[in-house]
Scaffold this motif. Sequence first.
Motif, PDB file in Angstrom:
ATOM      1  N   VAL A 115       0.823  -1.209   0.000  1.00 54.34           N
ATOM      2  CA  VAL A 115       0.000   0.000   0.000  1.00 54.34           C
ATOM      3  C   VAL A 115       0.860   1.264   0.000  1.00 54.34           C
ATOM      4  CG1 VAL A 115      -1.759   1.271   1.286  1.00 54.34           C
ATOM      5  CG2 VAL A 115      -1.847  -1.209   1.188  1.00 54.34           C
ATOM      6  N   GLY A 116       1.985   1.234   0.706  1.00 57.59           N
ATOM      7  CA  GLY A 116       2.830   2.417   0.866  1.00 57.59           C
ATOM      8  C   GLY A 116       3.281   3.056  -0.442  1.00 57.59           C
ATOM      9  N   PRO A 117       3.886   2.279  -1.349  1.00 56.88           N
ATOM     10  CA  PRO A 117       4.331   2.901  -2.611  1.00 56.88           C
ATOM     11  C   PRO A 117       3.181   3.462  -3.446  1.00 56.88           C
ATOM     12  CG  PRO A 117       5.380   0.766  -2.317  1.00 56.88           C
ATOM     13  CD  PRO A 117       4.366   0.908  -1.243  1.00 56.88           C
ATOM     14  N   ILE A 123      -0.345  10.458  -4.272  1.00 58.52           N
ATOM     15  CA  ILE A 123      -0.261  11.823  -3.740  1.00 58.52           C
ATOM     16  C   ILE A 123       0.593  12.695  -4.662  1.00 58.52           C
ATOM     17  CG2 ILE A 123       0.666  13.218  -1.850  1.00 58.52           C
ATOM     18  CD1 ILE A 123      -0.205  10.910   0.030  1.00 58.52           C
ATOM     19  N   LEU A 124       1.782  12.207  -5.017  1.00 64.24           N
ATOM     20  CA  LEU A 124       2.651  13.004  -5.886  1.00 64.24           C
ATOM     21  C   LEU A 124       2.120  13.088  -7.314  1.00 64.24           C
ATOM     22  CD1 LEU A 124       6.213  12.088  -4.622  1.00 64.24           C
ATOM     23  CD2 LEU A 124       4.913  14.168  -4.259  1.00 64.24           C
ATOM     24  N   ASP A 125       1.439  12.046  -7.781  1.00 69.02           N
ATOM     25  CA  ASP A 125       0.834  12.118  -9.117  1.00 69.02           C
ATOM     26  C   ASP A 125      -0.202  13.231  -9.184  1.00 69.02           C
ATOM     27  OD1 ASP A 125       2.379  10.084 -10.123  1.00 69.02           O
ATOM     28  OD2 ASP A 125       0.803   8.564 -10.049  1.00 69.02           O
ATOM     29  N   MET A 126      -0.991  13.386  -8.111  1.00 69.05           N
ATOM     30  CA  MET A 126      -1.998  14.450  -8.112  1.00 69.05           C
ATOM     31  C   MET A 126      -1.355  15.829  -8.074  1.00 69.05           C
ATOM     32  SD  MET A 126      -5.298  13.046  -6.035  1.00 69.05           S
ATOM     33  CE  MET A 126      -4.526  12.854  -4.483  1.00 69.05           C
ATOM     34  N   VAL A 127      -0.257  15.956  -7.335  1.00 66.28           N
ATOM     35  CA  VAL A 127       0.447  17.249  -7.286  1.00 66.28           C
ATOM     36  C   VAL A 127       0.977  17.604  -8.672  1.00 66.28           C
ATOM     37  CG1 VAL A 127       2.498  18.414  -6.380  1.00 66.28           C
ATOM     38  CG2 VAL A 127       1.030  17.110  -4.839  1.00 66.28           C
TER      39      VAL A 127
END
Length: 197
Positions: A115-117, A123-127
């Motif tokens: 789940v972590g990766p 999160i970073l993809d949305m940013v």
Amino acid sequence: MSTTIEVGESSSRKVSKEKTPLIGAPKRAGGWKKGVAIIDFILRLGAIASAFGAAATMAMADEVLPFFTQFLKFEASYDNFTAFQFFVISMAFVGGYLVLSLPFSIVTIIRPHAVGPRLFLIILDMVFLTVATASAAAGAAVVYLAHNGNQDSNWLAICNQFTDFCQQTSGAVISAFVSVVLLLFLVIMTAVALRSH
């Protein structure tokens, strides 16, 4: 007269027999997540190509037109427009992030139930989806003005004279929107994979 000696099995043999999977043993549920992770990796490669292609195409957009004499020239370049400068820098950042995210995407292929990766990637993809969308929109606004002008502000369309420059900038904006769509698919796929946890 025959003598028989019964030898019991050692405890290490019992443990190894218990851990050995059967041939027809059911696989762990959620095998589709590995397929999603492979598609994620492929989409990241496509988004890298389109982001770096957009940045490189815009950075090389340049055209010079002679005017009356060869000493007086008109030049159109991406660095004449601050929106195009923002476009080049931000699309280069998006491409750089996507390159750095490839190892995490490989981890999700190797360990599809981690789940972590996936959470880190979404999160970073949305940013960076937001950064790419802002960059593509800013570039599209200036390209629209270059093609059509604005009569209210007395801005003339420059694409009648600078055709090569306008074709290059239009291609860069299209490539940026391709990377936006690919990033959007990455976010949706990661969200679907996380939802099943």
